[in-house]
Design a protein around this motif. Structure first.
Motif, PDB file in Angstrom:
ATOM      1  N   ARG A  23     113.111 -84.858 -30.674  1.00  0.00           N
ATOM      2  CA  ARG A  23     114.528 -85.180 -30.521  1.00  0.00           C
ATOM      3  C   ARG A  23     115.181 -84.420 -29.365  1.00  0.00           C
ATOM      4  O   ARG A  23     116.382 -84.573 -29.141  1.00  0.00           O
ATOM      5  CB  ARG A  23     115.279 -84.839 -31.809  1.00  0.00           C
ATOM      6  CG  ARG A  23     114.782 -85.577 -33.045  1.00  0.00           C
ATOM      7  CD  ARG A  23     115.612 -85.198 -34.254  1.00  0.00           C
ATOM      8  NE  ARG A  23     115.174 -85.893 -35.460  1.00  0.00           N
ATOM      9  CZ  ARG A  23     115.775 -85.789 -36.638  1.00  0.00           C
ATOM     10  NH1 ARG A  23     116.840 -85.011 -36.761  1.00  0.00           N
ATOM     11  NH2 ARG A  23     115.319 -86.444 -37.685  1.00  0.00           N
ATOM     12  N   ILE A  24     114.425 -83.614 -28.667  1.00  0.00           N
ATOM     13  CA  ILE A  24     114.996 -82.746 -27.641  1.00  0.00           C
ATOM     14  C   ILE A  24     114.428 -83.125 -26.280  1.00  0.00           C
ATOM     15  O   ILE A  24     113.217 -83.293 -26.129  1.00  0.00           O
ATOM     16  CB  ILE A  24     114.685 -81.266 -27.949  1.00  0.00           C
ATOM     17  CG1 ILE A  24     115.277 -80.874 -29.304  1.00  0.00           C
ATOM     18  CG2 ILE A  24     115.216 -80.350 -26.852  1.00  0.00           C
ATOM     19  CD1 ILE A  24     114.730 -79.577 -29.842  1.00  0.00           C
ATOM     20  N   ALA A  25     115.308 -83.274 -25.296  1.00  0.00           N
ATOM     21  CA  ALA A  25     114.886 -83.577 -23.927  1.00  0.00           C
ATOM     22  C   ALA A  25     115.373 -82.454 -23.025  1.00  0.00           C
ATOM     23  O   ALA A  25     116.564 -82.143 -23.006  1.00  0.00           O
ATOM     24  CB  ALA A  25     115.468 -84.917 -23.475  1.00  0.00           C
ATOM     25  N   ALA A  69     112.385 -77.580 -40.340  1.00  0.00           N
ATOM     26  CA  ALA A  69     112.814 -78.980 -40.381  1.00  0.00           C
ATOM     27  C   ALA A  69     111.715 -79.850 -40.976  1.00  0.00           C
ATOM     28  O   ALA A  69     110.524 -79.615 -40.769  1.00  0.00           O
ATOM     29  CB  ALA A  69     113.161 -79.460 -38.971  1.00  0.00           C
ATOM     30  N   THR A  70     112.128 -80.861 -41.717  1.00  0.00           N
ATOM     31  CA  THR A  70     111.184 -81.796 -42.321  1.00  0.00           C
ATOM     32  C   THR A  70     111.392 -83.178 -41.718  1.00  0.00           C
ATOM     33  O   THR A  70     112.341 -83.413 -40.975  1.00  0.00           O
ATOM     34  CB  THR A  70     111.380 -81.866 -43.843  1.00  0.00           C
ATOM     35  OG1 THR A  70     112.733 -82.272 -44.127  1.00  0.00           O
ATOM     36  CG2 THR A  70     111.118 -80.513 -44.483  1.00  0.00           C
ATOM     37  N   GLY A  71     110.495 -84.090 -42.045  1.00  0.00           N
ATOM     38  CA  GLY A  71     110.625 -85.450 -41.542  1.00  0.00           C
ATOM     39  C   GLY A  71     109.960 -85.602 -40.190  1.00  0.00           C
ATOM     40  O   GLY A  71     108.990 -84.910 -39.874  1.00  0.00           O
ATOM     41  N   PRO A  72     110.472 -86.521 -39.336  1.00  0.00           N
ATOM     42  CA  PRO A  72     109.862 -86.760 -38.028  1.00  0.00           C
ATOM     43  C   PRO A  72     109.815 -85.482 -37.197  1.00  0.00           C
ATOM     44  O   PRO A  72     110.600 -84.559 -37.399  1.00  0.00           O
ATOM     45  CB  PRO A  72     110.805 -87.805 -37.399  1.00  0.00           C
ATOM     46  CG  PRO A  72     111.504 -88.444 -38.547  1.00  0.00           C
ATOM     47  CD  PRO A  72     111.630 -87.375 -39.591  1.00  0.00           C
ATOM     48  N   GLU A  73     108.873 -85.440 -36.265  1.00  0.00           N
ATOM     49  CA  GLU A  73     108.699 -84.275 -35.401  1.00  0.00           C
ATOM     50  C   GLU A  73     110.031 -83.893 -34.767  1.00  0.00           C
ATOM     51  O   GLU A  73     110.605 -84.642 -33.982  1.00  0.00           O
ATOM     52  CB  GLU A  73     107.678 -84.596 -34.310  1.00  0.00           C
ATOM     53  CG  GLU A  73     107.293 -83.418 -33.443  1.00  0.00           C
ATOM     54  CD  GLU A  73     106.400 -82.437 -34.178  1.00  0.00           C
ATOM     55  OE1 GLU A  73     106.711 -81.243 -34.122  1.00  0.00           O
ATOM     56  OE2 GLU A  73     105.422 -82.867 -34.800  1.00  0.00           O
ATOM     57  N   HIS A  74     110.529 -82.697 -35.120  1.00  0.00           N
ATOM     58  CA  HIS A  74     111.853 -82.296 -34.655  1.00  0.00           C
ATOM     59  C   HIS A  74     111.881 -82.125 -33.143  1.00  0.00           C
ATOM     60  O   HIS A  74     112.901 -82.387 -32.499  1.00  0.00           O
ATOM     61  CB  HIS A  74     112.261 -80.992 -35.343  1.00  0.00           C
ATOM     62  CG  HIS A  74     113.698 -80.631 -35.153  1.00  0.00           C
ATOM     63  ND1 HIS A  74     114.735 -81.374 -35.678  1.00  0.00           N
ATOM     64  CD2 HIS A  74     114.281 -79.611 -34.461  1.00  0.00           C
ATOM     65  CE1 HIS A  74     115.895 -80.821 -35.336  1.00  0.00           C
ATOM     66  NE2 HIS A  74     115.647 -79.760 -34.601  1.00  0.00           N
ATOM     67  N   GLU A 126     112.304 -75.646 -25.121  1.00  0.00           N
ATOM     68  CA  GLU A 126     111.550 -76.602 -25.935  1.00  0.00           C
ATOM     69  C   GLU A 126     110.975 -75.946 -27.183  1.00  0.00           C
ATOM     70  O   GLU A 126     110.743 -76.627 -28.191  1.00  0.00           O
ATOM     71  CB  GLU A 126     110.435 -77.231 -25.093  1.00  0.00           C
ATOM     72  CG  GLU A 126     110.962 -78.220 -24.068  1.00  0.00           C
ATOM     73  CD  GLU A 126     109.900 -78.735 -23.121  1.00  0.00           C
ATOM     74  OE1 GLU A 126     110.086 -79.816 -22.546  1.00  0.00           O
ATOM     75  OE2 GLU A 126     108.872 -78.035 -22.931  1.00  0.00           O
ATOM     76  N   GLU A 127     110.759 -74.640 -27.132  1.00  0.00           N
ATOM     77  CA  GLU A 127     110.234 -73.940 -28.302  1.00  0.00           C
ATOM     78  C   GLU A 127     111.345 -73.451 -29.230  1.00  0.00           C
ATOM     79  O   GLU A 127     111.286 -73.649 -30.442  1.00  0.00           O
ATOM     80  CB  GLU A 127     109.365 -72.754 -27.861  1.00  0.00           C
ATOM     81  CG  GLU A 127     108.107 -73.152 -27.107  1.00  0.00           C
ATOM     82  CD  GLU A 127     107.166 -74.020 -27.923  1.00  0.00           C
ATOM     83  OE1 GLU A 127     107.134 -73.867 -29.166  1.00  0.00           O
ATOM     84  OE2 GLU A 127     106.469 -74.857 -27.332  1.00  0.00           O
ATOM     85  N   ILE A 128     112.370 -72.816 -28.679  1.00  0.00           N
ATOM     86  CA  ILE A 128     113.355 -72.167 -29.549  1.00  0.00           C
ATOM     87  C   ILE A 128     114.334 -73.149 -30.175  1.00  0.00           C
ATOM     88  O   ILE A 128     114.996 -72.814 -31.162  1.00  0.00           O
ATOM     89  CB  ILE A 128     114.133 -71.055 -28.806  1.00  0.00           C
ATOM     90  CG1 ILE A 128     115.035 -71.641 -27.711  1.00  0.00           C
ATOM     91  CG2 ILE A 128     113.185 -70.030 -28.230  1.00  0.00           C
ATOM     92  CD1 ILE A 128     115.911 -70.586 -27.033  1.00  0.00           C
ATOM     93  N   LEU A 129     114.425 -74.371 -29.638  1.00  0.00           N
ATOM     94  CA  LEU A 129     115.345 -75.350 -30.221  1.00  0.00           C
ATOM     95  C   LEU A 129     114.712 -76.137 -31.366  1.00  0.00           C
ATOM     96  O   LEU A 129     115.370 -76.975 -31.979  1.00  0.00           O
ATOM     97  CB  LEU A 129     115.842 -76.321 -29.147  1.00  0.00           C
ATOM     98  CG  LEU A 129     116.802 -75.721 -28.119  1.00  0.00           C
ATOM     99  CD1 LEU A 129     117.192 -76.765 -27.079  1.00  0.00           C
ATOM    100  CD2 LEU A 129     118.050 -75.155 -28.790  1.00  0.00           C
ATOM    101  N   VAL A 130     113.452 -75.881 -31.645  1.00  0.00           N
ATOM    102  CA  VAL A 130     112.777 -76.559 -32.756  1.00  0.00           C
ATOM    103  C   VAL A 130     112.926 -75.720 -34.018  1.00  0.00           C
ATOM    104  O   VAL A 130     112.539 -74.550 -34.046  1.00  0.00           O
ATOM    105  CB  VAL A 130     111.283 -76.781 -32.444  1.00  0.00           C
ATOM    106  CG1 VAL A 130     110.579 -77.391 -33.650  1.00  0.00           C
ATOM    107  CG2 VAL A 130     111.124 -77.679 -31.227  1.00  0.00           C
TER     108      VAL A 130
END
Length: 246
Positions: free
Chosen positions: A176-178, A168-173, A160-164
Motif C-alpha cells: 500500500r506504500i509507494a 498488520a493483518t490481511g493483504p501485504e501492508h 519502505e521498511e519503517i512504514l510497514v
C-alpha cells in the motif's frame, strides 16, 4: 536491532550477540551472497544499507557453534534474502508511480494532471476501493557528516521498511506504500481510505509521534553519531491541490 546496527557500524563480524532479559540472542544479517561470516559486511559501503537491513534472530549464543551449524543458519538467511529480493522487485511499479507524482508536483503541473496520476495509483495501492482515497505524505532525509554517501535511495529503503506495521493483518501492508526519492530525500505516498469500513484506525494514517518513538533507538545506533535522519509527516490530503502543499 539497535545492537546489530551499532555492531555493524563498528565493523564487528557477524553474528552479533546480545543479552535481553536474561536470554542470549544471536543476530544474523540477511544479505544476498552472505553465506559465511567472512562474506558479511565486506565490499560494500555499510551506510548504504545499515538503516534498512533485515535480520534473523536466534535465541542462542552462536559464539561456540561449529562451522556446519553456522553455515546452516547462513543458508536460512539466503532463503530470506530471496524473499526480500522478490518484495523489492514487486515495488518497482509503486516506486515508478510515486516518482511520477513527485515529479508532477515539483514541476508545478496542473492539479488535474496530478489528480489523473493519483487515480492510476489508487487501485494499485488500495485495490477494490470504491471511492478515491485520501493521501498522506511522509518524507525522510538522511544526511551523513562527510556528505559522501548517496542518501536518496537510503532514505527510500528506510521509509519502505519503517512504514510497514509488523502487526498488520490481511493483504501485504507494504503493497500500500509507494516511495520515490530525489536528491537526499525520499517521499512516500500513503493512501488512506476516505471512509474506513473496518474501524481499525487506518483512516488516521501515520502518526508522527508513534513513528518516531518506534524507530528512534535503532536508528540512533545505526547513525552512530555521524548521521542524521529527519522525518516529516503531513496531515491527510483530500485532493491533488492539497498534495502540493503537503
Amino acid at each position: 536491532a539497535a545492537e546489530h546496527l551499532a555492531a555493524t557500524r563498528a565493523g564487528r563480524r557477524a553474528p552479533h550477540r546480545v543479552a535481553v532479559a536474561g536470554s542470549t540472542y544471536s543476530v544474523f544479517p540477511v544479505r544476498a551472497g552472505a553465506r559465511t561470516p567472512q562474506a558479511v559486511g565486506v565490499s560494500r559501503e555499510v551506510r548504504e544499507t545499515v538503516l534498512s537491513d533485515w535480520l534473523l534472530v536466534v535465541e542462542a549464543d552462536a559464539g561456540d557453534w561449529a562451522e556446519e551449524r553456522l553455515d546452516l543458519l547462513y543458508g536460512v538467511t539466503q532463503l530470506i534474502a530471496v524473499e526480500r529480493d522478490r518484495r523489492d522487485a514487486a515495488r518497482t511499479v509503486r516506486r515508478r508511480l510515486a516518482q511520477e507524482v513527485l515529479e508532477l508536483v515539483q514541476t508545478g503541473a496542473a492539479p488535474a494532471e496530478i489528480a489523473a496520476r493519483l487515480r492510476v495509483a489508487a487501485p494499485v495501492l488500495l485495490p477494490g476501493l470504491g471511492a478515491a482515497p485520501h493521501w498522506q505524505v511522509v518524507v525522510a532525509r538522511v544526511e551523513w557528516e562527510d556528505g559522501t554517501a548517496e542518501t536518496g535511495p537510503v532514505a527510500q529503503s528506510l521509509l519502505e521498511e519503517i512504514l510497514v506495521d509488523p502487526h498488520a493483518t490481511g493483504p501485504e501492508h507494504s503493497d500500500r506504500i509507494a516511495v520515490a526519492h530525489t536528491g537526499d530525500e525520499a517521499v512516500a505516498l500513503v493512501p488512506l481510505p476516505a471512509v474506513s469500513t473496518e474501524h481499525d484506525g487506518s483512516e488516521t494514517g501515520v502518526l508522527a509521534d508513534a513513528l518516531l518513538e518506534s524507530v528512534r533507538e535503532p536508528l540512533s545506533a545505526g547513525l552512530d553519531g555521524d548521521g542524521r535522519v529527519t522525518l516529516g509527516v503531513s496531515a491527510a490530503v483530500h485532493s491533488a491541490e492539497g498534495l502540493r502543499g503537503a
